[in-house]
Design an enzyme around this catalytic site. Sequence first.
Site, PDB file in Angstrom:
ATOM      1  N   GLU A 122       0.847  -1.204   0.000  1.00 48.68           N
ATOM      2  CA  GLU A 122       0.000   0.000   0.000  1.00 48.68           C
ATOM      3  C   GLU A 122       0.874   1.242   0.000  1.00 48.68           C
ATOM      4  O   GLU A 122       1.997   1.225   0.492  1.00 48.68           O
ATOM      5  CB  GLU A 122      -0.919  -0.052   1.246  1.00 48.68           C
ATOM      6  N   ASP A 123       0.330   2.324  -0.544  1.00 43.88           N
ATOM      7  CA  ASP A 123       1.097   3.573  -0.572  1.00 43.88           C
ATOM      8  C   ASP A 123       1.140   4.242   0.803  1.00 43.88           C
ATOM      9  O   ASP A 123       2.192   4.545   1.328  1.00 43.88           O
ATOM     10  CB  ASP A 123       0.557   4.537  -1.647  1.00 43.88           C
ATOM     11  N   PHE A 134      -0.766  16.301   3.444  1.00 43.72           N
ATOM     12  CA  PHE A 134      -1.176  15.613   2.226  1.00 43.72           C
ATOM     13  C   PHE A 134       0.010  15.570   1.277  1.00 43.72           C
ATOM     14  O   PHE A 134       0.591  16.592   0.933  1.00 43.72           O
ATOM     15  CB  PHE A 134      -2.361  16.317   1.564  1.00 43.72           C
TER      16      PHE A 134
HETATM   17  P1  IMP Z   1      -7.297   5.456   4.808  1.00 45.07           P
HETATM   18  O1  IMP Z   1      -8.426   4.518   4.548  1.00 45.07           O
HETATM   19  O2  IMP Z   1      -7.761   6.739   5.450  1.00 45.07           O
HETATM   20  O3  IMP Z   1      -6.131   4.853   5.550  1.00 45.07           O
HETATM   21  O4  IMP Z   1      -6.836   5.993   3.409  1.00 45.07           O
HETATM   22  C1  IMP Z   1      -5.961   5.394   2.629  1.00 45.07           C
HETATM   23  C2  IMP Z   1      -6.006   5.965   1.229  1.00 45.07           C
HETATM   24  O5  IMP Z   1      -6.248   7.392   1.169  1.00 45.07           O
HETATM   25  C3  IMP Z   1      -4.639   5.777   0.660  1.00 45.07           C
HETATM   26  O6  IMP Z   1      -4.516   4.499   0.115  1.00 45.07           O
HETATM   27  C4  IMP Z   1      -4.559   6.884  -0.362  1.00 45.07           C
HETATM   28  O7  IMP Z   1      -5.131   6.438  -1.569  1.00 45.07           O
HETATM   29  C5  IMP Z   1      -5.387   7.996   0.229  1.00 45.07           C
HETATM   30  N1  IMP Z   1      -4.513   8.987   0.899  1.00 45.07           N
HETATM   31  C6  IMP Z   1      -4.388   9.178   2.228  1.00 45.07           C
HETATM   32  N2  IMP Z   1      -3.495  10.150   2.485  1.00 45.07           N
HETATM   33  C7  IMP Z   1      -3.026  10.559   1.289  1.00 45.07           C
HETATM   34  C8  IMP Z   1      -2.044  11.557   0.898  1.00 45.07           C
HETATM   35  O8  IMP Z   1      -1.408  12.259   1.692  1.00 45.07           O
HETATM   36  N3  IMP Z   1      -1.840  11.694  -0.444  1.00 45.07           N
HETATM   37  C9  IMP Z   1      -2.505  10.947  -1.372  1.00 45.07           C
HETATM   38  N4  IMP Z   1      -3.417  10.010  -1.050  1.00 45.07           N
HETATM   39  C10 IMP Z   1      -3.676   9.819   0.274  1.00 45.07           C
HETATM   40 MG    MG Z   2      -4.030   3.835  -1.661  1.00 47.16          MG
END
Ligand code: IMP
Ligand code: MG
Length: 183
Positions: A102-103, A155
């Site tokens: 995951e990123d 972000f």
């Molecule tokens: P979570 O479900 O809130 O953990 O969100 C995860 C997803 O939100 C990641 O896989 C990204 O696709 C997106 N995301 C969260 N933070 C960032 C950021 O800083 N930049 C770009 N995408 C983000």
């Molecule tokens: Mg993602």
Amino acid sequence: MSDGPKTSRPTVLLSEEQIRRRVCELAAEIAGNHPETDELVCLGVLKGSVFFLVDLVRALPMPVAIDFVQTSSYGSASKPGEVSIKKDVDLSLAGRDVLVVEDVVDTGHTLARLLGLLRLREPRSLELCALLDKPDRREVEVTIDYLGFSIPDRFVVGYGLDHAEAYRNLPYIAVLEPDGAPR
Ligand code: IMP
Ligand code: MG
């Protein structure tokens, strides 16, 4: 000398070199934990993890299989963090060693839900490798087995991460300012 935001270069949070070195270290860590595996199924979460996944698997010494899954979140005020599978895994995961790539783990909802669903497929092992972690944003607990970098609550874009599909192809990771430009 600065000419303002239009002509200033993006301020890099993590450079190409920092990412490259960390990816090699992560690959060594993963390999060390799987000395016996005949194959590791590397499962990228579309689309943000793609750059990370291709660099990571090329640094892994064991045979790998690659697959992708895509999620979409449709959370609302009453039901935060609802996550659904937009594109499912093609490979069978039963009895196999699976590494989710995951990123960024932000609130944790995406990964908590995805790992829960993948566990139902009964893999032999299921681990998570995330390039970035934003611990200050966490709403649900997620165990990250292999982590690239812990970053502040900003972000970020680049190296696969986007803002409205832009900036994915930056070779480094940069902080996105509120005016929409990486600084
Ligand atoms: P979570 O479900 O809130 O953990 O969100 C995860 C997803 O939100 C990641 O896989 C990204 O696709 C997106 N995301 C969260 N933070 C960032 C950021 O800083 N930049 C770009 N995408 C983000
Ligand atoms: Mg993602």
